[in-house]
Design an enzyme around this catalytic site. Structure first.
Site, PDB file in Angstrom:
ATOM      1  N   TYR A  26       6.132  -4.465   2.226  1.00  0.00           N
ATOM      2  CA  TYR A  26       6.487  -3.705   1.026  1.00  0.00           C
ATOM      3  C   TYR A  26       8.001  -3.720   0.827  1.00  0.00           C
ATOM      4  O   TYR A  26       8.498  -3.959  -0.281  1.00  0.00           O
ATOM      5  CB  TYR A  26       5.968  -2.271   1.142  1.00  0.00           C
ATOM      6  CG  TYR A  26       6.445  -1.366   0.031  1.00  0.00           C
ATOM      7  CD1 TYR A  26       5.941  -1.511  -1.266  1.00  0.00           C
ATOM      8  CD2 TYR A  26       7.402  -0.385   0.265  1.00  0.00           C
ATOM      9  CE1 TYR A  26       6.395  -0.703  -2.295  1.00  0.00           C
ATOM     10  CE2 TYR A  26       7.857   0.429  -0.757  1.00  0.00           C
ATOM     11  CZ  TYR A  26       7.343   0.270  -2.041  1.00  0.00           C
ATOM     12  OH  TYR A  26       7.810   1.071  -3.057  1.00  0.00           O
ATOM     13  N   GLU A  48       4.332   7.700  -7.378  1.00  0.00           N
ATOM     14  CA  GLU A  48       5.362   8.595  -6.871  1.00  0.00           C
ATOM     15  C   GLU A  48       4.979  10.055  -7.111  1.00  0.00           C
ATOM     16  O   GLU A  48       5.264  10.929  -6.291  1.00  0.00           O
ATOM     17  CB  GLU A  48       6.718   8.288  -7.514  1.00  0.00           C
ATOM     18  CG  GLU A  48       7.341   6.983  -7.059  1.00  0.00           C
ATOM     19  CD  GLU A  48       7.780   6.973  -5.607  1.00  0.00           C
ATOM     20  OE1 GLU A  48       7.811   8.047  -4.975  1.00  0.00           O
ATOM     21  OE2 GLU A  48       8.084   5.887  -5.088  1.00  0.00           O
ATOM     22  N   TRP A  56       4.789   8.240   1.850  1.00  0.00           N
ATOM     23  CA  TRP A  56       4.532   6.992   1.139  1.00  0.00           C
ATOM     24  C   TRP A  56       3.511   6.153   1.875  1.00  0.00           C
ATOM     25  O   TRP A  56       2.738   5.408   1.259  1.00  0.00           O
ATOM     26  CB  TRP A  56       5.830   6.224   0.937  1.00  0.00           C
ATOM     27  CG  TRP A  56       5.625   4.897   0.264  1.00  0.00           C
ATOM     28  CD1 TRP A  56       5.904   3.660   0.769  1.00  0.00           C
ATOM     29  CD2 TRP A  56       5.057   4.673  -1.039  1.00  0.00           C
ATOM     30  NE1 TRP A  56       5.539   2.691  -0.142  1.00  0.00           N
ATOM     31  CE2 TRP A  56       5.029   3.276  -1.255  1.00  0.00           C
ATOM     32  CE3 TRP A  56       4.573   5.529  -2.038  1.00  0.00           C
ATOM     33  CZ2 TRP A  56       4.523   2.721  -2.421  1.00  0.00           C
ATOM     34  CZ3 TRP A  56       4.071   4.953  -3.208  1.00  0.00           C
ATOM     35  CH2 TRP A  56       4.056   3.572  -3.385  1.00  0.00           C
TER      36      TRP A  56
END
Length: 200
Positions: A26, A48, A56
């Site tokens: 990522y 988000e 995350w």
């Protein structure tokens, strides 16, 4: 200042990659590369908002499930979701089953359609908030620009778009290069940002 951690190739990456192995791809392929695609920008704002109060890692692990559940974040389609879709999503164990956040995505899809009608694109709107100078990497969780963008989105009826959420979005979508100076990706992001054609 956060320290770096060596990746699988032995080269330094931003220290947060060391938390879990799936952060490396990522970080290397997505985080910080500039994005002008409205669907991707909308997706990131939504993810988000789901991350608020969570990690995350949790969201990234469920990202494909989120994409399936929310029509791959095609905001034209999500804007048509109704109460039956909310109930369906609340039963979907593959995502975060938070009514407020689910309803916020649907609301924000409708607001996104309005924004595109007025501004031309989500990209043209958000890239107006690119800072004139880049901050010291990973030294802050908000910025004057994220505060301003958050305020304007809220004014236009968006939900779950606080300054911290918006700053994380700006980091990920390349409006700022928040890779550490010693990180192998920082120069790649700088080059990508130099070549990037800002939407108007």
């Amino acid at each position: 200042m956060e320290k770096t951690v060596n990746g699988p190739d032995g080269l330094p990456r931003c220290g947060w990659c060391g938390q879990v192995a799936e952060f490396f791809p990522y970080h290397d392929r997505e985080w910080g590369f500039p994005v002008a695609d409205d669907q991707r920008l909308f997706e990131k704002l939504c993810l988000e908002s789901f991350q608020s109060g969570l990690s995350w890692r949790t969201i990234l692990a469920k990202r494909e499930n989120f994409r399936s559940a929310f029509a791959r974040f095609d905001f034209h389609r999500v804007a048509e979701f109704g109460e039956a879709d909310v109930e369906r999503l609340l039963q979907d164990a593959g995502i975060i089953r938070h009514r407020g956040k689910i309803e916020a995505v649907i609301n924000n899809a409708r607001r996104a359609l309005e924004l595109v009608e007025k501004e031309g694109s989500i990209a043209a709107f958000v890239w107006k908030y690119e800072p004139e100078s880049q901050p010291e990497p990973q030294s802050q969780t908000t910025s004057p620009e994220s505060v301003a963008l958050s305020k304007e989105l809220k004014k236009r009826g968006w939900k779950f778009v606080g300054p911290t959420t918006v700053y994380s979005f700006m980091q990920a979508m390349g409006l700022v290069n928040d890779h550490l100076h010693a990180c192998v990706s920082r120069e790649q992001i700088d080059q990508a940002r130099q070549q990037f054609q800002r939407p108007v």
